[in-house]
Design a protein around this motif. Structure first.
Motif, PDB file in Angstrom:
ATOM      1  N   MET A  92     -26.194 -27.012  49.713  1.00 19.19           N
ATOM      2  CA  MET A  92     -25.853 -25.804  50.248  1.00 19.19           C
ATOM      3  C   MET A  92     -26.720 -24.321  49.492  1.00 19.19           C
ATOM      4  SD  MET A  92     -22.444 -23.359  50.013  1.00 19.19           S
ATOM      5  CE  MET A  92     -21.551 -24.051  51.556  1.00 19.19           C
ATOM      6  N   VAL A  93     -27.489 -23.679  50.238  1.00 15.88           N
ATOM      7  CA  VAL A  93     -28.326 -22.849  49.407  1.00 15.88           C
ATOM      8  C   VAL A  93     -27.801 -21.534  49.660  1.00 15.88           C
ATOM      9  CG1 VAL A  93     -30.659 -21.593  49.355  1.00 15.88           C
ATOM     10  CG2 VAL A  93     -30.317 -24.164  49.936  1.00 15.88           C
ATOM     11  N   VAL A  94     -27.470 -20.992  48.652  1.00 13.07           N
ATOM     12  CA  VAL A  94     -26.868 -19.480  48.689  1.00 13.07           C
ATOM     13  C   VAL A  94     -27.674 -18.273  48.145  1.00 13.07           C
ATOM     14  CG1 VAL A  94     -24.941 -18.276  47.799  1.00 13.07           C
ATOM     15  CG2 VAL A  94     -24.448 -20.640  48.150  1.00 13.07           C
ATOM     16  N   ARG A  95     -28.063 -17.467  48.881  1.00 19.54           N
ATOM     17  CA  ARG A  95     -28.907 -16.214  48.223  1.00 19.54           C
ATOM     18  C   ARG A  95     -28.103 -15.189  47.828  1.00 19.54           C
ATOM     19  NH1 ARG A  95     -34.167 -17.229  49.839  1.00 19.54           N
ATOM     20  NH2 ARG A  95     -34.511 -18.899  51.504  1.00 19.54           N
ATOM     21  N   ARG A  96     -28.239 -14.683  46.435  1.00 21.27           N
ATOM     22  CA  ARG A  96     -27.413 -13.572  46.117  1.00 21.27           C
ATOM     23  C   ARG A  96     -27.889 -12.229  46.763  1.00 21.27           C
ATOM     24  NH1 ARG A  96     -28.452 -14.535  39.788  1.00 21.27           N
ATOM     25  NH2 ARG A  96     -30.708 -15.150  40.470  1.00 21.27           N
ATOM     26  N   LYS A  97     -28.967 -12.118  46.908  1.00 22.13           N
ATOM     27  CA  LYS A  97     -29.215 -10.863  47.552  1.00 22.13           C
ATOM     28  C   LYS A  97     -28.921 -10.367  48.876  1.00 22.13           C
ATOM     29  CE  LYS A  97     -33.389 -10.171  44.616  1.00 22.13           C
ATOM     30  NZ  LYS A  97     -35.184  -9.845  44.713  1.00 22.13           N
ATOM     31  N   THR A  98     -28.776 -11.535  49.681  1.00 20.65           N
ATOM     32  CA  THR A  98     -28.383 -11.526  51.120  1.00 20.65           C
ATOM     33  C   THR A  98     -27.169 -11.699  51.538  1.00 20.65           C
ATOM     34  OG1 THR A  98     -29.706 -13.281  52.014  1.00 20.65           O
ATOM     35  CG2 THR A  98     -30.887 -11.360  51.807  1.00 20.65           C
ATOM     36  N   GLY A  99     -26.764 -12.573  50.560  1.00 17.91           N
ATOM     37  CA  GLY A  99     -25.488 -13.393  50.802  1.00 17.91           C
ATOM     38  C   GLY A  99     -25.398 -14.373  52.080  1.00 17.91           C
ATOM     39  N   GLU A 100     -26.777 -14.759  52.302  1.00 12.31           N
ATOM     40  CA  GLU A 100     -27.227 -15.915  53.247  1.00 12.31           C
ATOM     41  C   GLU A 100     -26.678 -17.112  52.760  1.00 12.31           C
ATOM     42  OE1 GLU A 100     -30.633 -17.524  55.794  1.00 12.31           O
ATOM     43  OE2 GLU A 100     -31.088 -15.917  54.545  1.00 12.31           O
ATOM     44  N   ILE A 101     -26.171 -18.082  53.695  1.00 11.92           N
ATOM     45  CA  ILE A 101     -25.738 -19.323  53.189  1.00 11.92           C
ATOM     46  C   ILE A 101     -26.509 -20.407  54.231  1.00 11.92           C
ATOM     47  CG2 ILE A 101     -23.948 -21.007  53.031  1.00 11.92           C
ATOM     48  CD1 ILE A 101     -22.009 -18.962  52.120  1.00 11.92           C
ATOM     49  N   TYR A 139     -19.830 -37.093  42.019  1.00 11.29           N
ATOM     50  CA  TYR A 139     -20.606 -37.831  43.032  1.00 11.29           C
ATOM     51  C   TYR A 139     -20.963 -37.024  44.074  1.00 11.29           C
ATOM     52  CZ  TYR A 139     -20.516 -42.324  40.537  1.00 11.29           C
ATOM     53  OH  TYR A 139     -20.898 -43.035  39.438  1.00 11.29           O
ATOM     54  N   GLY A 140     -20.463 -35.576  44.419  1.00 10.90           N
ATOM     55  CA  GLY A 140     -20.408 -34.885  45.414  1.00 10.90           C
ATOM     56  C   GLY A 140     -21.966 -34.139  45.926  1.00 10.90           C
ATOM     57  N   ASP A 141     -21.647 -33.202  46.697  1.00  8.47           N
ATOM     58  CA  ASP A 141     -23.155 -32.565  47.085  1.00  8.47           C
ATOM     59  C   ASP A 141     -23.363 -31.484  46.172  1.00  8.47           C
ATOM     60  OD1 ASP A 141     -23.421 -34.133  49.186  1.00  8.47           O
ATOM     61  OD2 ASP A 141     -21.626 -33.159  50.258  1.00  8.47           O
ATOM     62  N   ALA A 142     -24.282 -30.659  46.358  1.00 12.03           N
ATOM     63  CA  ALA A 142     -25.053 -29.482  45.416  1.00 12.03           C
ATOM     64  C   ALA A 142     -25.031 -28.227  46.076  1.00 12.03           C
ATOM     65  CB  ALA A 142     -26.409 -30.081  44.815  1.00 12.03           C
ATOM     66  N   MET A 143     -25.069 -27.386  45.310  1.00 10.65           N
ATOM     67  CA  MET A 143     -25.517 -25.897  45.598  1.00 10.65           C
ATOM     68  C   MET A 143     -26.604 -25.351  44.861  1.00 10.65           C
ATOM     69  SD  MET A 143     -22.778 -22.656  44.783  1.00 10.65           S
ATOM     70  CE  MET A 143     -21.838 -23.009  45.902  1.00 10.65           C
ATOM     71  N   LEU A 144     -27.544 -24.830  45.468  1.00 12.32           N
ATOM     72  CA  LEU A 144     -28.496 -23.999  44.926  1.00 12.32           C
ATOM     73  C   LEU A 144     -28.486 -22.535  44.975  1.00 12.32           C
ATOM     74  CD1 LEU A 144     -31.436 -23.725  43.685  1.00 12.32           C
ATOM     75  CD2 LEU A 144     -32.318 -23.928  46.015  1.00 12.32           C
ATOM     76  N   ILE A 145     -28.138 -21.814  43.897  1.00 11.56           N
ATOM     77  CA  ILE A 145     -28.005 -20.427  44.223  1.00 11.56           C
ATOM     78  C   ILE A 145     -29.327 -19.654  43.842  1.00 11.56           C
ATOM     79  CG2 ILE A 145     -26.860 -18.347  43.355  1.00 11.56           C
ATOM     80  CD1 ILE A 145     -24.419 -20.291  42.364  1.00 11.56           C
TER      81      ILE A 145
END
Length: 349
Positions: free
Chosen positions: A29-38, A342-348
């Motif tokens: 999951m890619v999360v963009r702090r500036k726009t809130g886009e996921i 062992y789960g998935d990842a998030m990139l902020i």
């Protein structure tokens, strides 16, 4: 911020019981702090978000087989001992957790292995659960350590499926694990395969390494409503001059710094200058990061999806913004992301 705010509708079926077939097959999951886009991607796509001369900082700690099973003298009661850290090499002293703790007293002897191959004596009660053990062993230090590790098990979280020791010995380590001393894996790094690391080299994304030996306290839930009263257990960490020079040079040249996991973020924020650079460090940290917090070094963070009330979740929310991260966790549940070790990842970003 209060403890009660760091929760979400959690159920045990959200936890990953097995690793993916390949390390980089997990979702991202890619999360963009500036726009809130996921965005929803695969982990192997992560390099699309970075350029040559950006840098990823990894934690190269190595997990040792920290969980022992044995019996108490006289009664034969079964006990579990979780090795936390070696206190004195020559005296064979270890800081441990014992379960069930209420049955263990100073002076008790504990026996491990067939024919009681290893014997330990309780010499101190440090906390309600913690103990100091002196292992009684006549051989050399190397023989003692080999015996201790041969009898130990990979300290997987309790929720993970039935143990498959050969698999766990490999998959509960990062591929770049080097310095032994952790009782739990730095889970964000588990997603990196040899193929992905090679693609990083080809693209020119730099690789830097710190060492922070993950302790059990890092995985305990916080139990005080006022977060300023929570005390983290201290963890051993090392940032080398070589890593310091590489990261600071990339920052000065406008490159981006990515912390691979909350342990890396804790380490670099524990050794930062007023100018936002890191400095060499060899010591201990008990830094506890929660919102609001002003980060100095990293521009982005890779992290797994963490449990409610955990220090991990609090740090991720501090970096990504509380409201945005809690929204992302809600989306993750809806989209059936896998949580935990062992789960998935998030990139902020």
């Amino acid at each position: 911020m209060k403890l009660s705010q760091y929760t979400y509708p959690f159920s045990p079926d959200m936890l990953a019981m097995y690793p993916t077939d390949n390390r980089d097959d997990s979702r991202l999951m890619v999360v963009r702090r500036k726009t809130g886009e996921i965005e929803h991607r695969d982990f192997k796509d992560i390099l699309e978000y970075f350029n040559a001369d950006d840098v990823f900082i990894f934690n190269d700690t190595k997990v040792f087989p920290a969980r022992l099973y044995g019996n108490k003298e006289k009664t034969g009661a079964e006990i579990e001992v979780f090795l936390l850290r070696e206190l004195n090499r020559d005296l064979r002293l270890w800081d441990v957790l014992v379960d069930p703790a209420r049955k263990i007293r100073i002076g008790n002897k504990l026996y491990f292995g067939e024919d009681d191959m290893l014997v330990a004596e309780v010499i101190d009660n440090t906390t309600s659960r913690g103990r100091t053990l002196r292992f009684l062993f006549d051989g050399t230090y190397d023989e003692f350590k080999a015996t201790l590790y041969r009898m130990g098990e990979t300290p997987l979280p309790k929720w993970v499926r039935e143990k498959v020791e050969d698999l766990d010995a490999e998959r509960y380590q990062t591929i770049y694990a080097k310095h032994e001393g952790a009782v739990a894996a730095p889970t964000a790094g588990l997603h990196f395969s040899k193929h992905l690391m090679k693609r990083m080299e080809i693209k020119g994304v730099q690789q830097a390494f710190i060492t922070l030996h993950v302790g059990l306290g890092n995985f305990r839930t916080v139990d005080v409503e006022d977060l300023t009263k929570h005390k983290m257990d201290s963890e051993r960490m090392i940032i080398s001059p070589e890593t310091t020079e590489m990261v600071n040079e990339i920052k000065r040249n406008g490159g981006r710094v990515t912390a691979i996991g909350t342990t890396v973020m804790r380490a670099i924020e524990s050794s930062v200058t007023t100018g936002g650079m890191i400095k060499p460090y060899d010591g201990w940290t008990n830094k506890f990061i929660f919102y609001p917090y002003e980060f100095s070094v990293a521009d982005s963070l890779v992290s797994n999806f963490h449990l409610p009330y955990s220090p991990h979740l609090m740090m991720v929310a501090a970096f990504g913004g509380f409201d945005l991260v809690m929204k992302a966790y809600k989306v993750a549940k809806q989209e059936k992301y896998r949580f935990g070790t062992y789960g998935d990842a998030m990139l902020i970003l």
